[in-house]
Scaffold this motif. Structure first.
Motif, PDB file in Angstrom:
ATOM      1  N   ASN A 178      -3.177  -3.022  11.473  1.00  0.00           N
ATOM      2  CA  ASN A 178      -4.455  -3.388  10.842  1.00  0.00           C
ATOM      3  C   ASN A 178      -4.264  -4.476   9.800  1.00  0.00           C
ATOM      4  OD1 ASN A 178      -6.029  -1.668  12.339  1.00  0.00           O
ATOM      5  ND2 ASN A 178      -6.016  -0.020  10.840  1.00  0.00           N
ATOM      6  N   ALA A 232       0.946  -1.717  24.724  1.00  0.00           N
ATOM      7  CA  ALA A 232      -0.341  -1.340  24.129  1.00  0.00           C
ATOM      8  C   ALA A 232      -0.562  -2.097  22.824  1.00  0.00           C
ATOM      9  CB  ALA A 232      -0.391   0.169  23.908  1.00  0.00           C
ATOM     10  N   SER A 250       0.097   1.913  12.559  1.00  0.00           N
ATOM     11  CA  SER A 250      -1.300   1.477  12.643  1.00  0.00           C
ATOM     12  C   SER A 250      -1.735   0.804  11.343  1.00  0.00           C
ATOM     13  CB  SER A 250      -2.206   2.655  12.994  1.00  0.00           C
ATOM     14  OG  SER A 250      -2.065   3.684  12.063  1.00  0.00           O
ATOM     15  N   GLN A 251      -1.173   1.231  10.205  1.00  0.00           N
ATOM     16  CA  GLN A 251      -1.495   0.562   8.934  1.00  0.00           C
ATOM     17  C   GLN A 251      -1.067  -0.901   8.997  1.00  0.00           C
ATOM     18  OE1 GLN A 251       0.606   2.607   5.804  1.00  0.00           O
ATOM     19  NE2 GLN A 251      -0.457   4.532   6.096  1.00  0.00           N
ATOM     20  N   SER A 256       2.364   6.781  12.225  1.00  0.00           N
ATOM     21  CA  SER A 256       1.262   6.759  11.271  1.00  0.00           C
ATOM     22  C   SER A 256       1.305   5.511  10.402  1.00  0.00           C
ATOM     23  CB  SER A 256       1.272   8.012  10.396  1.00  0.00           C
ATOM     24  OG  SER A 256       2.325   7.974   9.474  1.00  0.00           O
ATOM     25  N   GLY A 297     -11.317  -1.873  18.587  1.00  0.00           N
ATOM     26  CA  GLY A 297     -11.793  -1.695  17.218  1.00  0.00           C
ATOM     27  C   GLY A 297     -10.628  -1.417  16.294  1.00  0.00           C
ATOM     28  N   ARG A 298     -10.953  -1.165  15.036  1.00  0.00           N
ATOM     29  CA  ARG A 298      -9.899  -0.934  14.071  1.00  0.00           C
ATOM     30  C   ARG A 298      -9.126   0.329  14.395  1.00  0.00           C
ATOM     31  NH1 ARG A 298      -8.879  -3.504   9.534  1.00  0.00           N
ATOM     32  NH2 ARG A 298      -7.872  -2.239   7.952  1.00  0.00           N
ATOM     33  N   LEU A 299      -7.816   0.287  14.239  1.00  0.00           N
ATOM     34  CA  LEU A 299      -7.019   1.480  14.499  1.00  0.00           C
ATOM     35  C   LEU A 299      -7.178   2.462  13.349  1.00  0.00           C
ATOM     36  CD1 LEU A 299      -3.547   0.210  15.729  1.00  0.00           C
ATOM     37  CD2 LEU A 299      -5.329   1.290  17.073  1.00  0.00           C
ATOM     38  N   ARG A 300      -7.174   3.732  13.694  1.00  0.00           N
ATOM     39  CA  ARG A 300      -7.209   4.771  12.680  1.00  0.00           C
ATOM     40  C   ARG A 300      -5.867   4.768  11.949  1.00  0.00           C
ATOM     41  NH1 ARG A 300      -9.253  10.166  13.247  1.00  0.00           N
ATOM     42  NH2 ARG A 300      -8.717  11.305  11.365  1.00  0.00           N
ATOM     43  N   THR A 301      -5.887   4.889  10.644  1.00  0.00           N
ATOM     44  CA  THR A 301      -4.624   4.968   9.914  1.00  0.00           C
ATOM     45  C   THR A 301      -4.547   6.288   9.158  1.00  0.00           C
ATOM     46  OG1 THR A 301      -5.562   3.930   7.966  1.00  0.00           O
ATOM     47  CG2 THR A 301      -4.473   2.481   9.536  1.00  0.00           C
ATOM     48  N   ILE A 302      -3.334   6.681   8.849  1.00  0.00           N
ATOM     49  CA  ILE A 302      -3.134   7.844   7.993  1.00  0.00           C
ATOM     50  C   ILE A 302      -2.657   7.279   6.666  1.00  0.00           C
ATOM     51  CG2 ILE A 302      -1.939  10.030   7.705  1.00  0.00           C
ATOM     52  CD1 ILE A 302      -1.451  10.045  10.711  1.00  0.00           C
ATOM     53  N   ALA A 339      -4.145   6.945  16.020  1.00  0.00           N
ATOM     54  CA  ALA A 339      -3.465   5.794  15.413  1.00  0.00           C
ATOM     55  C   ALA A 339      -2.715   4.956  16.436  1.00  0.00           C
ATOM     56  CB  ALA A 339      -2.492   6.270  14.337  1.00  0.00           C
ATOM     57  N   VAL A 340      -2.565   5.464  17.660  1.00  0.00           N
ATOM     58  CA  VAL A 340      -1.787   4.752  18.670  1.00  0.00           C
ATOM     59  C   VAL A 340      -2.711   3.836  19.465  1.00  0.00           C
ATOM     60  CG1 VAL A 340      -0.290   5.044  20.665  1.00  0.00           C
ATOM     61  CG2 VAL A 340      -0.272   6.738  18.860  1.00  0.00           C
ATOM     62  N   PRO A 341      -2.385   2.537  19.562  1.00  0.00           N
ATOM     63  CA  PRO A 341      -3.234   1.664  20.367  1.00  0.00           C
ATOM     64  C   PRO A 341      -3.198   2.102  21.833  1.00  0.00           C
ATOM     65  CG  PRO A 341      -1.452   0.411  19.312  1.00  0.00           C
ATOM     66  CD  PRO A 341      -1.239   1.835  18.992  1.00  0.00           C
ATOM     67  N   LEU A 374      -2.843  11.182  14.374  1.00  0.00           N
ATOM     68  CA  LEU A 374      -1.679  10.586  15.024  1.00  0.00           C
ATOM     69  C   LEU A 374      -2.060  10.031  16.395  1.00  0.00           C
ATOM     70  CD1 LEU A 374       1.156  10.437  13.876  1.00  0.00           C
ATOM     71  CD2 LEU A 374       1.710  12.549  15.067  1.00  0.00           C
ATOM     72  N   TYR A 383      -3.420  -4.925  22.007  1.00  0.00           N
ATOM     73  CA  TYR A 383      -4.289  -4.749  20.846  1.00  0.00           C
ATOM     74  C   TYR A 383      -4.308  -5.989  19.959  1.00  0.00           C
ATOM     75  CZ  TYR A 383      -6.546  -2.542  16.948  1.00  0.00           C
ATOM     76  OH  TYR A 383      -7.418  -2.251  15.959  1.00  0.00           O
TER      77      TYR A 383
END
Lengths: 325, 330
Positions: free
Chosen positions: A197, A218, A193-194, A190, B272-277, B263-265, B260, A222
Motif C-alpha cells: 500500500n 499475485a 500489505s502495509q 501482515s 482496491g486497497r489491500l487490507r493491512t494489520i 492482506a494477501v493480494p 491475514l 496487484y
C-alpha cells in the motif's frame, strides 16, 4: 499518467564471455540478456516476470548503471546513461533509485537512520545540513516513521520498519524511477500489505515510476500496470498486466501463470505442466529457446528459427511462431 | 499399520515449550492441541516468530538443548507417547516414522557427500543392508521424487544439481524410510513458481501412494488453499484458530485469520486497497495478560486486553475452533 517515456531501453544486451578448456583457449559466451526493448513512462509500474536465471536482475543492474551493456542503449530523457559523466551522472543516480529484497542486509548496521537515509543527498547533491535534515524528516514522514527515529540504529527496528527505512532512503532524493527488486518477499504477510500500500501511495503522491521484479505473481498483478515476461534473457511477451494475466498469449506465459497458486480454495486451477527446468544459458536450445518445454510447439519451425517479438495487438507484443507464421 | 479411524496418526495435547533466558521465560509453543490423520495435510500458518518452527522441532524432539524444553503436554504417534521415549528410542522414530523436509535445500544437504550417500544415511540407520541394496533403494527413492536419470544422479554432488532438484533430493531422503508423518517446514519458499507447483504436485502424489500425513508449515496462503485439508493458525505461540480449509477461508472466526487472508493480494481479484494489520507482532519478552493480538485488533474491547480468551467451538460441530472473545462471548 503521461505518455512521455522517462526511460527508453533500446536493443539492450549483456553478454559475458569467459575462457575455458585446456590452456583457457576456448571462449564461451553467456547471453544474460539479449535485445531488450521497452519504455517506462512516468507514474507507471513495469514488472519483469520470469523464473530465476531469466535475466531480470541483470536488466535492473543495467538500468541502475551498475554494469555497462555489451550492446544497446538505455536512454534517460533522450540521453544514453552510459555516456553520462560528472554532474549528469550524479543527477541520474539521484533520480533513479532502488529498493532491494532484504532489509537486513541492505542497511549498514553501524550507521544511524538519519545518515543512511541522507546518503543519496550527501553523495549526489549539494545541500546545506539544515536542508538535508528537513528532507530526511520529510522522507521518514512519507513512509510512516517518526522524526525521532532518525537518531536510532537499524537494530532497533523490525523487518517491516527496516524496509520503510530503505524506501525513505530511496525517495529522499526525489527520484523519478525506483527499481524494486523483490521488495516484499522477505516480509511477513501482515507487513507485506502495509508496504505494498505504501508503494501505491508514494506513486500516487509523487508520480513515481517503478520497475518491479517479484516472483510472487499475485503481488505483480496487484502493483504493475504493464508486464514484460522474460525467458532465457529475452522478452517473450509484453503488455498491460490485466491483458497478459487474463489472456496470456505466449505458451510460456500461459504455463507460468497456470503454476501460480491462488489463495482461494474454491478456484479451479488448470495447471499446464512444463517439462524439465530452464535450460542453461551457456547452452541455449536452437530456434525458440522455449521449444523443448513448450506444450504448443509446432515442430520444425520452432526448433530451427527463433521467433521475433512482434506486435500481436495494440500495446501487446509476443515472440512466438504461432502469431507470426 | 494398525490404527483405526478413532486413533489419529499424530495427536498433540496441551503441548508447551519453554525457553528460559536471563531476560525471563518465554513460551514459543503455548498449549497446542491438534491432530493429524493419515493421508491428511495439516497446514500450520503464521508469521515469523509465531512458533511454527518450534512446534515442528518439538514434535521430533530436536529443540535446542539447554535453551528450550517441553514442559507439559503429550505427543502421541499412533497412540504411542513420544515424550516419554528414551533418546535412543526417539532416534528410531526420527527419520523412520517422522521425517522432515527443511526450508533450504542449500543448507540441508552436505556439499561434500554424494546424493546417494546422503539418502542411504537414513537407510543405514533404520534398515541396514548390503551396499548394493542400499544403493538400489536410494535410486528407487530418487525415482519416486521424479529425478531424471536417477542411476546417474545418485553419484552427483549437491552443487551439481539445480535448486528444484536439490529440494527433490531432500524429499527423497525424507521418504526413503517410508515415514508415516512428514513435517515440511516451508520447503518451497526458495523455489520458482513453476518448480514449486511441480514439487507440491509431487508431495500430493506421494501422499496418495503411501497415505502419509503431512504437516506443512508455511506463510503462503496459496499453498494452504491448494494443498492442505485442515489449517491451524498460530499467533505469538498460540493456536488462535483451527479448522478445515474451506471453512476457514469462507468464514474465518478469528480477526487475525480474517485480516491475514484479506492482506494477501489475489491473483484474480479486485485491485482496491489491500487490507493491512497495523503494527507488528509483540516481542516474545512481552507476555500480555490478555489476547496477544488485541493491540493490533480492530474489534478489541477492554476484556481482550485483560483476559486470555478460551478456545471455543466456532460453528457448534467441533470442526472449527477459535480463541477469541468475539466468538466466545456470543
Amino acid at each position: 499518467m503521461t505518455n512521455t517515456p522517462i526511460l527508453k531501453v533500446e536493443n539492450l544486451s549483456q553478454h559475458f564471455t569467459f575462457q575455458t578448456g585446456m590452456l583457457k583457449r576456448q571462449t564461451r559466451t553467456v547471453k544474460a540478456v539479449t535485445g531488450l526493448n521497452f519504455d517506462i513512462c512516468s507514474g507507471e509500474t513495469l514488472a519483469l516476470v520470469g523464473e530465476s536465471g531469466c535475466g531480470k536482475t541483470t536488466t535492473t543492474r543495467l538500468l541502475l548503471r551498475l554494469q555497462s551493456p555489451t550492446l544497446g542503449r538505455v536512454l534517460y530523457d533522450g540521453q544514453d546513461i552510459n555516456e553520462l559523466k560528472g554532474a549528469g551522472l550524479k543527477a541520474y543516480r539521484s533520480k533513479v533509485q532502488a529498493v532491494f529484497q532484504d532489509p537486513w542486509s541492505s542497511i549498514n548496521p553501524r550507521v544511524r537512520i538519519r545518515d543512511f537515509v541522507a546518503e543519496p543527498l550527501v553523495v549526489n547533491e549539494k545541500l546545506t545540513s539544515g536542508e538535508v535534515e528537513r528532507r530526511v524528516h520529510a522522507a521518514l514522514d512519507a513512509v510512516g516513521l517518526r522524526p525521532q527515529d532518525a537518531r536510532k540504529f537499524p537494530h532497533e527496528f523490525s523487518g517491516g520498519q527496516r524496509q520503510r527505512i530503505a524506501i525513505a532512503s530511496a525517495i529522499v532524493s526525489r527520484p523519478r524511477l525506483i527499481v524494486l527488486d523483490e521488495p516484499v518477499s522477505g516480509l511477513d504477510v501482515s507487513i507485506r500489505s502495509q508496504i505494498i500500500n505504501l508503494f501505491k501511495d508514494l506513486q500516487a503522491e509523487y508520480g513515481l515510476s517503478y520497475i518491479l521484479v517479484a516472483h510472487d505473481l499475485a503481488t505483480t498483478r496487484y502493483l504493475a500496470d504493464r508486464v514484460a515476461v522474460m525467458y532465457l534473457g529475452q522478452i517473450i511477451e509484453q503488455g498491460a498486466t490485466d491483458d497478459v494475466f487474463d489472456a496470456p498469449a505466449h505458451p510460456y506465459t500461459e504455463a507460468l501463470l497456470s503454476a501460480a497458486l491462488s489463495a482461494d480454495p474454491g478456484e479451479v486451477r488448470n495447471e499446464i505442466p512444463m517439462s524439465g527446468e530452464v535450460p542453461s544459458p551457456l547452452n541455449p536450445p536452437s530456434g525458440c529457446a522455449f521449444h523443448p518445454r513448450c506444450h504448443r510447439s509446432m515442430g520444425e519451425i520452432c526448433q530451427s528459427r527463433s521467433p521475433v517479438l512482434g506486435e500481436q495487438a495494440p500495446n501487446r507484443a509476443v515472440s512466438c511462431h504461432q502469431y507470426a507464421p | 499399520m494398525t490404527h483405526t479411524q478413532e486413533t489419529p496418526l499424530l495427536e498433540v495435547r496441551d503441548l508447551r515449550v519453554e525457553i528460559s533466558t536471563k531476560a525471563g521465560k518465554f513460551f514459543p509453543v503455548n498449549g497446542h492441541n491438534f491432530t493429524l490423520n493419515s493421508g491428511e495435510t495439516l497446514g500450520v500458518v503464521g508469521e515469523s516468530g509465531s512458533g511454527k518452527s518450534m512446534t515442528a522441532m518439538s514434535l521430533v524432539r530436536l529443540l535446542p538443548k539447554h535453551a528450550a524444553r517441553v514442559t507439559s503436554g503429550s505427543i502421541k504417534l499412533e497412540g504411542r507417547e513420544l515424550l516419554s521415549l528414551s533418546r535412543s528410542e526417539m532416534r528410531k522414530v526420527r527419520g523412520r516414522d517422522i521425517a522432515m523436509i527443511l526450508q533450504d535445500p542449500q543448507t540441508s544437504l552436505n556439499p561434500s557427500f554424494t546424493v546417494g550417500n546422503q539418502i542411504t544415511e537414513a537407510l543405514r540407520l533404520h534398515a541396514p543392508g548390503p551396499r548394493s541394496t542400499l544403493r538400489e533403494r536410494a535410486i528407487e527413492a530418487l525415482r519416486k521424487v521424479k529425478v531424471a536419470a536417477p542411476e546417474h544422479r545418485v553419484d552427483s554432488y549437491p552443487s551439481q544439481l539445480s535448486g528444484g532438484m536439490r529440494q527433490r533430493v531432500v524429499g527423497a531422503i525424507a521418504i526413503s524410510c517410508a515415514p508415516k508423518v512428514i513435517i515440511a517446514d516451508e520447503p518451497t519458499t526458495s523455489l520458482d513458481v513453476t518448480v514449486q507447483a511441480q514439487y507440491l504436485r509431487l508431495l500430493k502424489e506421494l501422499q496418495e501412494d503411501t497415505g502419509m500425513g503431512i504437516i506443512f508449515i508455511t506463510h503462503d496462503f496459496g499453498i494452504v488453499a491448494n494443498l492442505c485439508h485442515r489449517i491451524v493458525v498460530m499467533y505469538f505461540g498460540r493456536i488462535v484458530e483451527s479448522g478445515t480449509v474451506e471453512r476457514i477461508f469462507a468464514k474465518p472466526a478469528h480477526p487475525y485469520t480474517e485480516a491475514l487472508i484479506a492482506a494477501v493480494p489475489k491473483l484474480h481479484g479486485h485491485k482496491g486497497r489491500l487490507r493491512t494489520i497495523p503494527g507488528s507482532p509483540p516481542p516474545q519478552s512481552e507476555q500480555p495478560p490478555g489476547c496477544p493480538f488485541a493491540p493490533r485488533c480492530e474489534m478489541a474491547d477492554t476484556r481482550c486486553f485483560t483476559e486470555l480468551p478460551p478456545t471455543v467451538d466456532a460453528d457448534g460441530d467441533g470442526e472449527h475452533l477459535a480463541s477469541c472473545w468475539r466468538v466466545a462471548g456470543q
